[in-house]
Design an enzyme around this catalytic site. Structure first.
Site, PDB file in Angstrom:
ATOM      1  N   THR A  77       0.820  -1.210   0.000  1.00  0.00           N
ATOM      2  CA  THR A  77       0.000   0.000   0.000  1.00  0.00           C
ATOM      3  C   THR A  77       0.850   1.256   0.000  1.00  0.00           C
ATOM      4  O   THR A  77       0.629   2.177  -0.796  1.00  0.00           O
ATOM      5  CB  THR A  77      -0.921   0.000   1.235  1.00  0.00           C
ATOM      6  OG1 THR A  77      -1.740  -1.166   1.215  1.00  0.00           O
ATOM      7  CG2 THR A  77      -1.802   1.237   1.245  1.00  0.00           C
ATOM      8  N   ALA A  88      11.440  -3.632  -6.274  1.00  0.00           N
ATOM      9  CA  ALA A  88      11.537  -5.048  -5.916  1.00  0.00           C
ATOM     10  C   ALA A  88      10.229  -5.511  -5.279  1.00  0.00           C
ATOM     11  O   ALA A  88       9.728  -4.883  -4.344  1.00  0.00           O
ATOM     12  CB  ALA A  88      12.698  -5.271  -4.956  1.00  0.00           C
ATOM     13  N   GLU A 126      11.635   8.985   8.990  1.00  0.00           N
ATOM     14  CA  GLU A 126      10.495   9.720   9.538  1.00  0.00           C
ATOM     15  C   GLU A 126       9.230   8.882   9.572  1.00  0.00           C
ATOM     16  O   GLU A 126       8.435   8.964  10.514  1.00  0.00           O
ATOM     17  CB  GLU A 126      10.250  10.991   8.718  1.00  0.00           C
ATOM     18  CG  GLU A 126       9.221  11.927   9.312  1.00  0.00           C
ATOM     19  CD  GLU A 126       9.695  12.547  10.619  1.00  0.00           C
ATOM     20  OE1 GLU A 126       9.122  12.178  11.671  1.00  0.00           O
ATOM     21  OE2 GLU A 126      10.633  13.361  10.588  1.00  0.00           O
ATOM     22  N   VAL A 167       7.837   6.221  12.640  1.00  0.00           N
ATOM     23  CA  VAL A 167       7.123   6.576  13.870  1.00  0.00           C
ATOM     24  C   VAL A 167       5.995   7.538  13.545  1.00  0.00           C
ATOM     25  O   VAL A 167       6.230   8.624  13.008  1.00  0.00           O
ATOM     26  CB  VAL A 167       8.074   7.225  14.903  1.00  0.00           C
ATOM     27  CG1 VAL A 167       7.300   7.612  16.170  1.00  0.00           C
ATOM     28  CG2 VAL A 167       9.219   6.295  15.248  1.00  0.00           C
ATOM     29  N   ILE A 222       3.178  12.266  10.847  1.00  0.00           N
ATOM     30  CA  ILE A 222       3.565  13.282  11.826  1.00  0.00           C
ATOM     31  C   ILE A 222       5.078  13.502  11.779  1.00  0.00           C
ATOM     32  O   ILE A 222       5.849  12.558  11.953  1.00  0.00           O
ATOM     33  CB  ILE A 222       3.168  12.858  13.252  1.00  0.00           C
ATOM     34  CG1 ILE A 222       1.659  12.637  13.345  1.00  0.00           C
ATOM     35  CG2 ILE A 222       3.608  13.904  14.267  1.00  0.00           C
ATOM     36  CD1 ILE A 222       1.209  12.087  14.679  1.00  0.00           C
ATOM     37  N   GLY A 253     -10.058  -1.509   8.246  1.00  0.00           N
ATOM     38  CA  GLY A 253      -8.667  -1.543   7.810  1.00  0.00           C
ATOM     39  C   GLY A 253      -7.688  -0.910   8.772  1.00  0.00           C
ATOM     40  O   GLY A 253      -6.513  -0.725   8.445  1.00  0.00           O
ATOM     41  N   ASP A 299       4.360  -2.929  18.544  1.00  0.00           N
ATOM     42  CA  ASP A 299       4.573  -1.870  17.559  1.00  0.00           C
ATOM     43  C   ASP A 299       4.924  -0.559  18.255  1.00  0.00           C
ATOM     44  O   ASP A 299       5.877   0.131  17.880  1.00  0.00           O
ATOM     45  CB  ASP A 299       3.316  -1.712  16.701  1.00  0.00           C
ATOM     46  CG  ASP A 299       3.400  -0.536  15.741  1.00  0.00           C
ATOM     47  OD1 ASP A 299       3.987  -0.698  14.662  1.00  0.00           O
ATOM     48  OD2 ASP A 299       2.878   0.548  16.075  1.00  0.00           O
ATOM     49  N   LYS A 323       8.570   1.895  18.389  1.00  0.00           N
ATOM     50  CA  LYS A 323       8.574   3.343  18.163  1.00  0.00           C
ATOM     51  C   LYS A 323       9.104   4.085  19.389  1.00  0.00           C
ATOM     52  O   LYS A 323       9.831   5.076  19.261  1.00  0.00           O
ATOM     53  CB  LYS A 323       7.165   3.808  17.817  1.00  0.00           C
ATOM     54  CG  LYS A 323       6.648   3.223  16.505  1.00  0.00           C
ATOM     55  CD  LYS A 323       5.171   3.497  16.305  1.00  0.00           C
ATOM     56  CE  LYS A 323       4.667   2.879  15.015  1.00  0.00           C
ATOM     57  NZ  LYS A 323       3.198   3.041  14.832  1.00  0.00           N
ATOM     58  N   GLY A 339      -1.648   4.522   7.242  1.00  0.00           N
ATOM     59  CA  GLY A 339      -2.326   4.684   5.959  1.00  0.00           C
ATOM     60  C   GLY A 339      -1.345   4.935   4.844  1.00  0.00           C
ATOM     61  O   GLY A 339      -0.251   5.481   5.057  1.00  0.00           O
TER      62      GLY A 339
END
Length: 440
Positions: free
Chosen positions: A20, A50, A135, A138, A142, A193, A207, A211, A309
């Site tokens: 995505t 790739a 960037e 995390v 933002i 989603g 996760d 971060k 996203g």
């Protein structure tokens, strides 16, 4: 790294991964080439993408760019920037190190890789004189990595606290605003989603922990990896926790916290916590992320935006791409991670915060004094008390009541030490529910 002259050929870019985010990044490079060239001073040329499956159609990206041999792509010798969007540890780690060894700068969104093997990767980049920008690793779109690494580098940061996982924030927000339970809120997040089919990394806090490690490394100029982070998820949060938090003017959030304990120690942790409704983080709803920074000179800063996203994450990736490309044009590398402090990670038992305790007790005179006495015996004082009788909670051995206590600041080790004593008390009729309180 050579300085490019006017009229030199484009900077060649290789993209690893076309999911995505990767597909969105490829489209941006191809569709906004003139804008990027104007911002950089030289054009970008996407020379290879790739992928695992060459038969899968990816709209907007010419099929001749695809290859299923990422190692050959990064080792071809003329690539100047590699964008790694594969995720996970391997083969991403090997490919990133191969790219650096071949003289390419790297842009990545791979927080798991950097949190586990950042030291090796950043050291390799420093030896090679190339960039590693991340960037997008995390909080999605933002901008927080560059502010910590560059804008606030002249300041002393006391704490970074944030909501850095959109999945868990969405779930807790639905539990708060719609009074639903965890399982129903998770299904909603999956349907929209916001959550993966296997949400373990998100809901168990892994996760967010990765971060948190990256944020702590930058904020305190010391090396922190994911194994250093105390990690708790949200799977044990129940509607009664949400209700009880509301009664004391708070909401429940999964927070990542990196804070200075003293000159030699920092604390890095991820866990659910009560946040007062007046705190900026309390109002962050849905799948949004927010990061709250407290520093000595700048004071309190808030960074808010979509945390995941395709488009938001691609925006962060292409921002890094432009920054890295500008460095390549000038023949320099940007600032690397600094780790001169070499601070130790404080054990969770040393952490001091407030706590919210909820338990069911025998509804009779003297119970509150007995509970407060147990806490006081471990050096913990009570700030506020909320007691509510419940007719439907009557037990064969007498009436019961729900007792909620907010403590003053206390050490985690002291609170944990009194738990067994509370549970053994004949006045206590249930397990003790404990949530930390932050931002108060």
């Amino acid at each position: 790294m050579r300085v490019r002259q006017e009229g030199a050929e484009p900077l060649k870019v290789a993209l690893l991964g076309s999911g995505t985010v990767g597909t969105q990044v490829a489209r941006l490079i191809l569709e906004h080439g003139d804008d990027f060239a104007a911002r950089i001073g030289h054009p970008l040329e996407l020379v290879g993408v790739a992928v695992r499956d060459l038969t899968k159609e990816r709209a907007g990206v010419p099929p001749e760019l695809f290859t299923d041999d990422p190692h050959e792509l990064v080792q071809r010798g003329d690539i100047e920037i590699v964008i790694e969007l594969i995720g996970g540890i391997e083969p991403a780690k090997s490919l990133v190190l191969e790219a650096i060894e071949a003289g390419a700068s790297v842009v990545t969104a791979n927080k798991a890789l950097l949190a586990a093997h950042g030291a090796e990767i950043f050291d390799a980049a420093e030896r090679a004189g190339v960039d590693v920008y991340y960037e997008a690793a995390v909080a999605g779109a933002i901008p927080i990595i560059r502010p910590l690494r560059e804008s606030l580098v002249g300041d002393s940061i006391n704490q970074v606290m944030g909501i850095v996982n959109g999945t868990t924030n969405y779930i807790l927000d639905k539990m708060t605003t719609e009074q639903t339970d965890y399982e129903a809120a998770l299904v909603q997040a999956q349907d929209l989603g916001f959550a993966e089919a296997d949400p373990t990394a998100d809901v168990e806090g892994h996760d967010a922990a990765a971060k948190a490690a990256l944020l702590a490394s930058l904020a305190f100029h010391t090396r922190v990896n994911s194994a250093d982070v105390h990690c708790e998820g949200i799977t044990r949060i129940v509607p009664d926790d949400i209700r009880a938090a509301r009664e004391v003017g708070c909401v429940v959030k999964l927070v990542a916290i990196a804070s200075q304990v003293d000159e030699a120690e920092i604390s890095v942790r991820v866990h659910p916590a009560l946040i007062p409704t007046g705190h900026p983080l309390a109002a962050v709803g849905g799948a949004y992320n927010a990061i709250f920074v407290e520093s000595e000179a700048a004071g309190r800063l808030m960074f808010l935006g979509p945390g995941a996203g395709g488009a938001p994450t691609a925006s962060a990736v292409t921002g890094d791409l432009v920054a890295v490309a500008r460095n390549r044009v000038r023949g320099v590398a940007g600032p690397n991670q600094t780790h001169y402090n070499k601070q130790t990670i404080a054990p969770m038992g040393d952490v001091r915060t407030r706590y919210f305790l909820r338990l069911r007790v025998v509804d009779e005179p003297g119970v509150l004094a007995a509970i407060a006495g147990i806490l006081a015996g471990h050096g913990i004082s009570v700030q506020t008390v909320l007691q509510s009788s419940s007719d439907d909670a009557a037990r064969s051995d007498g009436e019961s009541a729900e007792l909620s206590l907010m403590t003053h600041m206390a050490a985690e080790a002291d609170l944990m030490a009194c738990l067994s004593q509370l549970k053994a008390s004949p006045k206590v009729l249930s397990d003790v529910r404990i949530l930390r309180v932050e931002g108060m």
